[in-house]
Design a protein around this motif. Structure first.
Motif, PDB file in Angstrom:
ATOM      1  N   SER A  84       0.812  -1.214   0.000  1.00 46.67           N
ATOM      2  CA  SER A  84       0.000   0.000   0.000  1.00 46.67           C
ATOM      3  C   SER A  84       0.850   1.269   0.000  1.00 46.67           C
ATOM      4  CB  SER A  84      -0.942   0.006   1.201  1.00 46.67           C
ATOM      5  OG  SER A  84      -0.209  -0.091   2.417  1.00 46.67           O
ATOM      6  N   ARG A  85       2.134   1.154   0.300  1.00 49.39           N
ATOM      7  CA  ARG A  85       3.027   2.302   0.332  1.00 49.39           C
ATOM      8  C   ARG A  85       3.898   2.409  -0.918  1.00 49.39           C
ATOM      9  NH1 ARG A  85       5.175   1.130   6.531  1.00 49.39           N
ATOM     10  NH2 ARG A  85       3.119   1.191   7.546  1.00 49.39           N
ATOM     11  N   ARG A  86       3.657   1.561  -1.905  1.00 49.12           N
ATOM     12  CA  ARG A  86       4.575   1.451  -3.036  1.00 49.12           C
ATOM     13  C   ARG A  86       3.941   1.891  -4.366  1.00 49.12           C
ATOM     14  NH1 ARG A  86       9.058  -1.291  -2.226  1.00 49.12           N
ATOM     15  NH2 ARG A  86       9.108  -2.136  -4.346  1.00 49.12           N
ATOM     16  N   GLY A  87       2.877   2.683  -4.278  1.00 49.45           N
ATOM     17  CA  GLY A  87       2.167   3.084  -5.483  1.00 49.45           C
ATOM     18  C   GLY A  87       3.027   3.791  -6.514  1.00 49.45           C
ATOM     19  N   GLU A  88       4.017   4.569  -6.074  1.00 49.98           N
ATOM     20  CA  GLU A  88       4.845   5.311  -7.021  1.00 49.98           C
ATOM     21  C   GLU A  88       5.608   4.369  -7.956  1.00 49.98           C
ATOM     22  OE1 GLU A  88       8.570   7.085  -5.308  1.00 49.98           O
ATOM     23  OE2 GLU A  88       7.674   6.415  -3.414  1.00 49.98           O
ATOM     24  N   PHE A  89       5.989   3.200  -7.437  1.00 48.00           N
ATOM     25  CA  PHE A  89       6.712   2.239  -8.268  1.00 48.00           C
ATOM     26  C   PHE A  89       5.792   1.606  -9.315  1.00 48.00           C
ATOM     27  CE2 PHE A  89       8.935   2.035  -4.071  1.00 48.00           C
ATOM     28  CZ  PHE A  89      10.074   2.712  -4.476  1.00 48.00           C
ATOM     29  N   TYR A  90       4.545   1.375  -8.939  1.00 47.22           N
ATOM     30  CA  TYR A  90       3.580   0.810  -9.893  1.00 47.22           C
ATOM     31  C   TYR A  90       3.221   1.851 -10.956  1.00 47.22           C
ATOM     32  CZ  TYR A  90       3.164  -2.076  -5.672  1.00 47.22           C
ATOM     33  OH  TYR A  90       3.431  -2.830  -4.553  1.00 47.22           O
ATOM     34  N   GLU A  91       3.138   3.114 -10.549  1.00 43.88           N
ATOM     35  CA  GLU A  91       2.894   4.190 -11.508  1.00 43.88           C
ATOM     36  C   GLU A  91       4.012   4.241 -12.545  1.00 43.88           C
ATOM     37  OE1 GLU A  91       0.491   6.217 -12.102  1.00 43.88           O
ATOM     38  OE2 GLU A  91      -0.720   6.487 -10.274  1.00 43.88           O
ATOM     39  N   ALA A  93       5.975   1.829 -13.466  1.00 41.03           N
ATOM     40  CA  ALA A  93       5.892   0.660 -14.340  1.00 41.03           C
ATOM     41  C   ALA A  93       4.782   0.833 -15.380  1.00 41.03           C
ATOM     42  CB  ALA A  93       5.646  -0.599 -13.505  1.00 41.03           C
ATOM     43  N   LEU A  94       3.632   1.359 -14.955  1.00 42.40           N
ATOM     44  CA  LEU A  94       2.532   1.566 -15.894  1.00 42.40           C
ATOM     45  C   LEU A  94       2.930   2.567 -16.972  1.00 42.40           C
ATOM     46  CD1 LEU A  94      -0.343   0.956 -16.761  1.00 42.40           C
ATOM     47  CD2 LEU A  94      -1.135   2.740 -15.199  1.00 42.40           C
ATOM     48  N   ARG A  95       3.660   3.617 -16.589  1.00 42.22           N
ATOM     49  CA  ARG A  95       4.131   4.587 -17.588  1.00 42.22           C
ATOM     50  C   ARG A  95       5.039   3.911 -18.609  1.00 42.22           C
ATOM     51  NH1 ARG A  95       4.617   8.127 -13.126  1.00 42.22           N
ATOM     52  NH2 ARG A  95       6.873   7.782 -13.045  1.00 42.22           N
ATOM     53  N   PHE A 224       8.034  -9.084 -16.452  1.00 43.81           N
ATOM     54  CA  PHE A 224       9.461  -8.875 -16.191  1.00 43.81           C
ATOM     55  C   PHE A 224      10.182  -8.524 -17.488  1.00 43.81           C
ATOM     56  CE2 PHE A 224       8.990 -11.509 -12.238  1.00 43.81           C
ATOM     57  CZ  PHE A 224       9.607 -10.637 -11.358  1.00 43.81           C
ATOM     58  N   GLU A 225       9.868  -9.244 -18.549  1.00 51.39           N
ATOM     59  CA  GLU A 225      10.509  -9.010 -19.844  1.00 51.39           C
ATOM     60  C   GLU A 225      10.225  -7.597 -20.345  1.00 51.39           C
ATOM     61  OE1 GLU A 225       9.528 -10.507 -24.329  1.00 51.39           O
ATOM     62  OE2 GLU A 225       9.687 -12.075 -22.807  1.00 51.39           O
ATOM     63  N   LEU A 226       8.966  -7.170 -20.276  1.00 53.60           N
ATOM     64  CA  LEU A 226       8.606  -5.845 -20.762  1.00 53.60           C
ATOM     65  C   LEU A 226       9.269  -4.738 -19.949  1.00 53.60           C
ATOM     66  CD1 LEU A 226       4.775  -6.334 -21.429  1.00 53.60           C
ATOM     67  CD2 LEU A 226       6.580  -6.087 -23.158  1.00 53.60           C
ATOM     68  N   LEU A 227       9.436  -4.970 -18.655  1.00 48.48           N
ATOM     69  CA  LEU A 227       9.985  -3.951 -17.768  1.00 48.48           C
ATOM     70  C   LEU A 227      11.511  -4.015 -17.673  1.00 48.48           C
ATOM     71  CD1 LEU A 227       7.299  -4.137 -14.934  1.00 48.48           C
ATOM     72  CD2 LEU A 227       7.545  -2.357 -16.678  1.00 48.48           C
ATOM     73  N   GLY A 228      12.115  -4.983 -18.345  1.00 48.39           N
ATOM     74  CA  GLY A 228      13.574  -5.032 -18.408  1.00 48.39           C
ATOM     75  C   GLY A 228      14.249  -5.708 -17.241  1.00 48.39           C
ATOM     76  N   TYR A 229      13.573  -6.664 -16.607  1.00 49.70           N
ATOM     77  CA  TYR A 229      14.145  -7.380 -15.473  1.00 49.70           C
ATOM     78  C   TYR A 229      14.236  -8.867 -15.757  1.00 49.70           C
ATOM     79  CZ  TYR A 229      13.639  -3.299 -12.453  1.00 49.70           C
ATOM     80  OH  TYR A 229      13.753  -2.052 -11.892  1.00 49.70           O
ATOM     81  N   ALA A 230      15.179  -9.529 -15.097  1.00 50.25           N
ATOM     82  CA  ALA A 230      15.252 -10.982 -15.142  1.00 50.25           C
ATOM     83  C   ALA A 230      14.236 -11.552 -14.152  1.00 50.25           C
ATOM     84  CB  ALA A 230      16.655 -11.453 -14.765  1.00 50.25           C
ATOM     85  N   ALA A 231      13.531 -12.583 -14.553  1.00 46.60           N
ATOM     86  CA  ALA A 231      12.540 -13.209 -13.674  1.00 46.60           C
ATOM     87  C   ALA A 231      13.229 -14.070 -12.628  1.00 46.60           C
ATOM     88  CB  ALA A 231      11.584 -14.068 -14.497  1.00 46.60           C
ATOM     89  N   PRO A 232      12.606 -14.226 -11.463  1.00 51.89           N
ATOM     90  CA  PRO A 232      13.155 -15.128 -10.451  1.00 51.89           C
ATOM     91  C   PRO A 232      12.927 -16.587 -10.830  1.00 51.89           C
ATOM     92  CG  PRO A 232      11.058 -14.260  -9.722  1.00 51.89           C
ATOM     93  CD  PRO A 232      11.366 -13.579 -11.020  1.00 51.89           C
TER      94      PRO A 232
END
Length: 286
Positions: A84-91, A93-95, A224-232
């Motif tokens: 609930s405190r991490r909305g800026e990170f989701y914003e 990612a959506l951008r 993960f692929e779209l956002l440029g990260y390796a998946a766990p």
């Protein structure tokens, strides 16, 4: 959003419960197996409270959950994270997804979706029928005014991965998942986006969780692929079931920690879900 490969990094697992009720034995099993996997590999274990469901999440449930884990000897590393405190990170990612042109506004109601969609042939899950889906890739970087959710356009392609317990998995995104929601119509963040962003930014290298989320791994791997990260790495575990063969839920009072914690020691409770080998490692590693 750019990430780095997780290979060579220290193992980092996580437990990410939703505070919508008291823990039951199924939750205990998932937490313990996740904790054991990370500790056996000399790694860290993170606790993340997934409290983005505004209607069902309760602070008192979260506090009780934290108390239960501490009582069970399943201690976490570092501070507790709260979705609930991490909305800026989701914003952010959506951008990024909007800039790539792979998300679009969807005005469909639940009734619209139920009426226009067919259930997935294997498990009855509803696949979005595409009523609001644009032709081809959306290329929509801005969203119209009014109430709508935001969906991720998925291509007709396979996501392949190897689960540590269930082996090789091949999931066709279009057929098996369909375009899925990343932001709800009420403005809340959808599970698939939030969990992917959190696992990426927290450096999670392994995810141990129930087999009911096996299909979600494919959706998250694509994000993960779209956002440029390796998946766990993924390790899905069988669900615990009651005498009727149904998966355990918070409504199963006999398996609820409200009932069990006053009667049992932590070791006695864990012995209900762990093998002797697992229990021995819990004693050794806690």
């Amino acid at each position: 959003m750019n990430g780095t490969e997780s290979s060579g990094l220290r193992v980092r697992g996580r437990f990410a419960p939703s505070p919508t009720g008291r823990m039951h034995l199924g939750n205990v099993y998932a937490a313990a197996m996740s904790w054991l996997s990370a500790r056996r590999r000399g790694g860290e274990w993170v606790l993340r409270i997934e409290d983005i469901d505004r209607e069902r999440s309760r602070r008192e449930y979260a506090e009780q959950l934290i108390s239960d884990l501490d009582w069970l000897g399943l201690r976490w590393d570092g501070p507790i994270e709260w979705q609930s405190r991490r909305g800026e990170f989701y914003e952010q990612a959506l951008r990024s997804l909007a800039e790539q042109g792979v998300v679009y506004a969807c005005a469909c109601t639940r009734a619209d979706i139920m009426a226009a969609s067919a259930p997935h042939q294997s498990d009855g899950r509803i696949i979005y029928g595409g009523r609001c889906r644009p032709a081809g890739m959306p290329r929509q970087s801005e969203f119209p005014a009014g109430r709508h959710s935001v969906r991720l356009w998925v291509p007709d392609r396979e996501v392949c991965f190897v689960d540590r317990n269930f082996g090789e998995q091949r999931v066709n995104l279009a057929r098996d998942c369909g375009d899925f929601i990343v932001r709800r119509a009420d403005g809340g963040w959808a599970y698939q986006l939030a969990v992917t962003v959190d696992d990426a930014l927290m450096g999670i290298t392994e995810v141990v969780r129930g087999e009911d989320l096996l299909l979600s791994a494919a959706q998250q791997i694509y994000l993960f692929e779209l956002l440029g990260y390796a998946a766990p790495e993924y390790a899905h575990i069988p669900l615990l079931r009651n005498e009727a063969g149904e998966r355990l839920a918070k409504r199963d009072r006999g398996a609820n920690l409200d009932e069990l914690r006053p009667k049992l020691t932590p070791e006695e409770l864990l012995s209900l879900v762990l093998t002797d080998e697992d229990l021995a490692d819990w004693r050794r590693l806690r």
